[in-house]
Write an enzyme that holds these catalytic residues in place. Structure first.
Site, PDB file in Angstrom:
ATOM      1  N   ARG A  55      94.324  93.939  78.550  1.00 52.33           N
ATOM      2  CA  ARG A  55      93.653  94.661  77.463  1.00 52.33           C
ATOM      3  C   ARG A  55      92.132  94.579  77.602  1.00 52.33           C
ATOM      4  O   ARG A  55      91.426  95.576  77.512  1.00 52.33           O
ATOM      5  CB  ARG A  55      94.091  94.045  76.132  1.00 52.33           C
ATOM      6  N   ASP A  91      86.702  84.593  76.069  1.00 53.47           N
ATOM      7  CA  ASP A  91      85.676  84.908  75.054  1.00 53.47           C
ATOM      8  C   ASP A  91      84.311  84.561  75.634  1.00 53.47           C
ATOM      9  O   ASP A  91      84.103  83.438  76.089  1.00 53.47           O
ATOM     10  CB  ASP A  91      85.940  84.090  73.794  1.00 53.47           C
TER      11      ASP A  91
HETATM   12  C1  SAM Z   1      88.944  87.826  75.111  1.00 51.85           C
HETATM   13  S1  SAM Z   1      90.620  87.347  75.051  1.00 51.85           S
HETATM   14  C2  SAM Z   1      91.230  87.808  76.658  1.00 51.85           C
HETATM   15  C3  SAM Z   1      92.712  87.938  76.673  1.00 51.85           C
HETATM   16  C4  SAM Z   1      93.351  88.328  78.028  1.00 51.85           C
HETATM   17  N1  SAM Z   1      93.137  87.322  79.032  1.00 51.85           N
HETATM   18  C5  SAM Z   1      92.881  89.665  78.501  1.00 51.85           C
HETATM   19  O1  SAM Z   1      92.265  89.738  79.574  1.00 51.85           O
HETATM   20  O2  SAM Z   1      93.161  90.665  77.809  1.00 51.85           O
HETATM   21  C6  SAM Z   1      90.495  85.582  75.205  1.00 51.85           C
HETATM   22  C7  SAM Z   1      91.756  84.851  74.758  1.00 51.85           C
HETATM   23  O3  SAM Z   1      91.618  83.469  75.046  1.00 51.85           O
HETATM   24  C8  SAM Z   1      92.193  82.711  74.002  1.00 51.85           C
HETATM   25  N2  SAM Z   1      91.632  81.363  74.032  1.00 51.85           N
HETATM   26  C9  SAM Z   1      90.336  81.011  73.965  1.00 51.85           C
HETATM   27  N3  SAM Z   1      90.204  79.680  74.051  1.00 51.85           N
HETATM   28  C10 SAM Z   1      91.460  79.183  74.198  1.00 51.85           C
HETATM   29  C11 SAM Z   1      91.980  77.879  74.342  1.00 51.85           C
HETATM   30  N4  SAM Z   1      91.181  76.807  74.363  1.00 51.85           N
HETATM   31  N5  SAM Z   1      93.310  77.717  74.453  1.00 51.85           N
HETATM   32  C12 SAM Z   1      94.137  78.799  74.431  1.00 51.85           C
HETATM   33  N6  SAM Z   1      93.703  80.064  74.308  1.00 51.85           N
HETATM   34  C13 SAM Z   1      92.379  80.247  74.185  1.00 51.85           C
HETATM   35  C14 SAM Z   1      91.839  83.516  72.756  1.00 51.85           C
HETATM   36  O4  SAM Z   1      92.707  83.220  71.675  1.00 51.85           O
HETATM   37  C15 SAM Z   1      92.006  84.963  73.258  1.00 51.85           C
HETATM   38  O5  SAM Z   1      93.325  85.423  73.043  1.00 51.85           O
END
Ligand code: SAM
Length: 228
Positions: A208, A141
């Protein structure tokens, strides 16, 4: 600057952390509920004693982490293509973790563990020292607004926590399509001596958010950081 290795007791006090994810609400489908109640106990990291050494526990040659695995594309692709690797998928949201659980069952994959929760908590003493070969943070994010930037995953405290659990010369692979996040990481690298930036060929996995970035025509910034 010297890298410091904290004990599991010390770290939480030294690193009170800010949430790096937004809340999501919604009803859980029966399929997801079943994945949580029936499959999660079989594949959760919690089935191992802390601190967990996944190589020792599973006999895998190498251990990769997919931090913030989203819908699990990268975790599943790694597990299918590298059967001698063990992959730990972490995400705070159930949609992706339950999708992974269901596909692991459907495809009889045996080399994935999952953690549903804040992955930063895991870095605070729950993973054994020098046990991770590669740690992937793909399209985290971006938190682009100035007042939100403290929520970004990649900062000095994160590198401080990550360094002790990485194997010698292990890799942190970080990819973003957010230009300001990339500038933030580029500025952080010279401020620490935990990881060094290495120019190397590494194919950015198709996820994604990678596909979305390509559709939007965004630049993809890749940081291959090797443990010092
Ligand atoms: C923008 S998405 C990217 C997902 C994937 N890596 C992709 O490239 O499609 C970021 C993901 O990081 C997860 N996330 C953010 N901070 C996190 C944390 N501290 N622990 C676990 N997951 C986390 C969010 O829930 C989200 O699913």
């Amino acid at each position: 600057m010297q890298s410091q290795i904290y004990s599991a007791d010390e770290v939480p006090k030294k690193h009170p952390h800010i949430r790096t994810f937004g809340a999501r609400h919604g009803r859980m489908s029966a399929i997801r509920e079943r994945a949580i109640t029936e499959l999660m106990p079989l594949m959760s990291l919690d089935r191992f004693e802390t601190p967990v050494n996944l190589a020792t526990e599973t006999g895998a040659a190498v251990v990769f982490v997919d931090f913030g695995c989203g819908m699990g594309d990268h975790t599943l692709e790694l597990a299918r293509s590298k059967p001698d690797h063990h992959i730990l998928a972490m995400d705070v949201h159930t949609a992706g973790i339950t999708q992974i659980l269901n596909l692991v069952e459907a495809e009889n994959l045996t080399n994935i563990s999952v953690f549903l929760g804040d992955g930063i908590d895991l870095l605070k003493g729950r993973i054994a020292a020098e046990s991770i070969t590669e740690f992937h943070v793909l399209f985290p994010d971006p938190w682009p607004k100035a007042r939100q930037q403290k929520r970004r995953v990649l900062h000095l405290d994160f590198l401080t926590l990550l360094h002790p659990i990485m194997q010698n010369s292990g890799w942190l692979r970080f990819v973003t399509d957010d230009d300001s996040y990339a500038s933030h990481v580029a500025a952080l690298i010279p401020q620490q001596d935990f990881f060094r930036l290495v120019e190397t060929d590494w194919r950015v996995p198709s996820t994604r958010y990678h596909r979305r970035a390509l559709d939007l025509g965004n630049s993809i910034h890749v940081f291959n950081l090797q443990k010092i």
